[in-house]
Design a protein around this motif. Structure first.
Motif, short mmCIF file in Angstrom:
data_model
loop_
_atom_site.label_atom_id
_atom_site.label_comp_id
_atom_site.label_asym_id
_atom_site.label_seq_id
_atom_site.Cartn_x
_atom_site.Cartn_y
_atom_site.Cartn_z
N VAL A 177 7.64 -7.86 -1.97
CA VAL A 177 7.13 -6.54 -2.34
C VAL A 177 7.64 -6.13 -3.71
CG1 VAL A 177 7.09 -4.10 -1.72
CG2 VAL A 177 6.88 -5.82 0.07
N ASP A 178 8.94 -6.30 -3.95
CA ASP A 178 9.53 -5.91 -5.24
C ASP A 178 8.96 -6.73 -6.39
OD1 ASP A 178 11.13 -4.03 -3.97
OD2 ASP A 178 12.86 -5.37 -3.81
N GLN A 179 8.87 -8.05 -6.20
CA GLN A 179 8.41 -8.92 -7.28
C GLN A 179 6.93 -8.70 -7.61
OE1 GLN A 179 10.15 -11.10 -9.25
NE2 GLN A 179 11.96 -10.20 -8.30
N ILE A 180 6.12 -8.57 -6.56
CA ILE A 180 4.68 -8.36 -6.80
C ILE A 180 4.45 -7.03 -7.49
CG2 ILE A 180 2.46 -8.00 -5.66
CD1 ILE A 180 3.52 -9.96 -3.47
N GLU A 181 5.12 -5.98 -7.03
CA GLU A 181 4.98 -4.68 -7.68
C GLU A 181 5.39 -4.76 -9.15
OE1 GLU A 181 6.40 -0.05 -7.01
OE2 GLU A 181 7.75 -1.68 -6.45
N ALA A 182 6.53 -5.41 -9.43
CA ALA A 182 7.00 -5.51 -10.81
C ALA A 182 6.01 -6.25 -11.70
CB ALA A 182 8.36 -6.20 -10.82
N VAL A 183 5.38 -7.28 -11.17
CA VAL A 183 4.46 -8.10 -11.97
C VAL A 183 3.15 -7.36 -12.26
CG1 VAL A 183 2.96 -10.12 -11.82
CG2 VAL A 183 5.39 -10.34 -11.35
N VAL A 184 2.60 -6.67 -11.26
CA VAL A 184 1.26 -6.13 -11.44
C VAL A 184 1.25 -4.69 -11.98
CG1 VAL A 184 0.30 -7.63 -9.67
CG2 VAL A 184 1.03 -5.33 -9.04
N ALA A 238 0.83 -1.21 0.00
CA ALA A 238 0.00 0.00 0.00
C ALA A 238 0.86 1.25 0.00
CB ALA A 238 -0.93 -0.01 1.21
N ARG A 239 2.01 1.19 0.66
CA ARG A 239 2.90 2.35 0.67
C ARG A 239 3.56 2.60 -0.68
NH1 ARG A 239 5.91 3.52 6.08
NH2 ARG A 239 4.13 3.70 7.48
N ARG A 240 3.44 1.62 -1.57
CA ARG A 240 3.87 1.80 -2.96
C ARG A 240 2.66 1.97 -3.88
NH1 ARG A 240 9.02 -2.28 -4.03
NH2 ARG A 240 10.13 -1.85 -2.06
N ASP A 241 1.51 2.24 -3.30
CA ASP A 241 0.28 2.46 -4.05
C ASP A 241 -0.18 1.23 -4.83
OD1 ASP A 241 0.11 5.15 -3.20
OD2 ASP A 241 1.51 5.76 -4.76
N ARG A 285 -12.80 -15.87 -8.51
CA ARG A 285 -13.84 -15.66 -9.52
C ARG A 285 -14.51 -14.30 -9.35
NH1 ARG A 285 -15.20 -21.03 -7.87
NH2 ARG A 285 -14.42 -22.58 -9.36
N ARG A 286 -14.70 -13.88 -8.12
CA ARG A 286 -15.45 -12.64 -7.86
C ARG A 286 -14.60 -11.40 -8.07
NH1 ARG A 286 -18.80 -13.14 -2.35
NH2 ARG A 286 -19.59 -11.17 -3.17
N THR A 287 -13.29 -11.49 -7.84
CA THR A 287 -12.45 -10.28 -7.89
C THR A 287 -11.51 -10.22 -9.08
OG1 THR A 287 -10.73 -11.28 -6.51
CG2 THR A 287 -12.50 -10.11 -5.37
N ALA A 288 -11.31 -11.35 -9.79
CA ALA A 288 -10.39 -11.40 -10.93
C ALA A 288 -9.07 -10.70 -10.61
CB ALA A 288 -11.04 -10.76 -12.16
N PRO A 289 -8.35 -11.15 -9.59
CA PRO A 289 -7.13 -10.44 -9.16
C PRO A 289 -6.00 -10.53 -10.17
CG PRO A 289 -7.28 -12.56 -8.06
CD PRO A 289 -8.56 -12.40 -8.83
N ALA A 290 -5.13 -9.54 -10.09
CA ALA A 290 -3.93 -9.57 -10.93
C ALA A 290 -2.95 -10.61 -10.42
CB ALA A 290 -3.26 -8.19 -10.94
N ALA A 291 -2.98 -10.87 -9.13
CA ALA A 291 -2.07 -11.84 -8.53
C ALA A 291 -2.70 -12.43 -7.28
CB ALA A 291 -0.73 -11.19 -8.19
N VAL A 292 -2.32 -13.67 -6.99
CA VAL A 292 -2.73 -14.35 -5.76
C VAL A 292 -1.46 -14.70 -4.99
CG1 VAL A 292 -3.77 -16.42 -4.77
CG2 VAL A 292 -4.85 -15.29 -6.73
N VAL A 293 -1.39 -14.27 -3.73
CA VAL A 293 -0.24 -14.56 -2.88
C VAL A 293 -0.73 -15.40 -1.71
CG1 VAL A 293 1.61 -13.59 -1.46
CG2 VAL A 293 0.80 -12.34 -3.49
#
Length: 305
Positions: free
Chosen positions: A293-300, A210-213, A233-241
């Motif tokens: 944090v770095d990898q998730i931000e880069a992916v999404v 969140a601090r990286r928006d 199915r309900r949220t169609a997320p960009a990523a699942v962690v």
């Protein structure tokens, strides 16, 4: 005149050594040492009489304890307490940028004393100094590890671990900004693996993202696999962690139950519980929160320039 109470004047209540020691979470012998070495004993104590502390005496001791929790030496803390009690404007002795090891020691002392306000303040200072990830890695984790070790050895300190967990959870939630417009249009779904209840690291991860928006959807501890599938199915997320702390909960089969969506959903296995298992090819392993944090931000949303 000493020993005389004026008519209509209410005498100040006083406490014995044992009561003050319980209040501060220290041994009675510690109070006697502070009195002998630093002059922080009861003002009206004389030879042959039992020590009794009035409210001003206790206030000085509380000031000393706060300074100790922030990393001051006993001599520095005593000097501060004596001066600050006479001159309220004297600032507490602390470094402009708190040292992580000193904050960890202070956090451990405050947690063992069940001093919730001091635990909360030290967490705030650690987050302000280095951010949520560094607070977790350098301050919180060493203390949680020490408390868990004490529990494993003697069965003691369960209450300390619970208090510390609740305080850390509150601090991480408070450190998580409310995003009105995240950089990622589709959220990052954060959840523990089924039956895994160690969710605290996920709150650290959410605060850091969140601090990286980067917007997230927190589902927390022990989410059943069918509920995870329904959420995807309900949220169609960009990523699942999926977080797994313990190896017995790191079942890679849970990733096979995540439904395939029209828009691609990246999947991550985060935490030490996944270390010894073979993850499916489409799942990326994340060992440390900083890396996560770095990898998730880069992916999404891509790497921030």
């Amino acid at each position: 005149m000493l020993g005389i109470t004026l008519q209509g004047e209410v005498p100040e209540p006083s406490l014995p050594v044992a009561a003050v020691a319980r209040r501060l979470g220290v041994a009675p012998a510690t109070l006697r040492t502070w009195d002998r070495r630093y002059g922080l004993g009861p003002r009206d104590h004389t030879t042959g009489r039992h020590r009794r502390y009035n409210p001003d005496d206790v206030a000085r001791l509380e000031l000393m304890q706060r300074a100790l929790l922030r990393g001051a030496s006993p001599a520095e803390a005593a000097e501060y307490a004596l001066k600050a009690h006479a001159e309220p404007e004297v600032p507490a002795p602390k470094k402009e940028v708190p040292d992580s090891s000193m904050l960890a020691k202070g956090l451990g002392r405050a947690a063992l004393a069940m001093d919730t306000p001091s635990v909360q303040q030290l967490l705030i200072e650690a987050i302000e100094a280095d951010g949520v990830i560094a607070c977790w890695d350098r301050v919180v984790r060493p203390v949680l590890t020490a408390v868990a070790g004490r529990w494993a050895h003697s069965g003691a300190c369960v209450e300390v671990e619970h208090l510390l967990n609740e305080c850390v959870l509150a601090a991480m939630i408070a450190a998580t900004p409310l995003l009105t417009s995240a950089r990622n249009p589709r959220p990052v779904l954060l959840s523990c693996a089924p039956e895994e209840r160690h969710s605290l690291p996920l709150y650290v991860l959410r605060a850091a993202l969140a601090r990286r928006d980067v917007g997230t959807q927190m589902l927390g501890a022990a989410l059943p696999a069918d509920a995870l599938a329904a959420a995807v199915r309900r949220t169609a997320p960009a990523a699942v962690v999926l977080w797994a702390q313990l190896p017995r909960y790191g079942d890679p089969g849970v990733f096979e139950q995540v439904p395939r969506m029209r828009q691609k959903t990246r999947m991550f296995g985060c935490g030490p519980g996944w270390a010894s298992v073979q993850l499916p090819g489409q799942v990326q392993r994340l060992d440390a929160l900083a890396e996560a944090v770095d990898q998730i931000e880069a992916v999404v949303v891509g790497v921030r320039k």
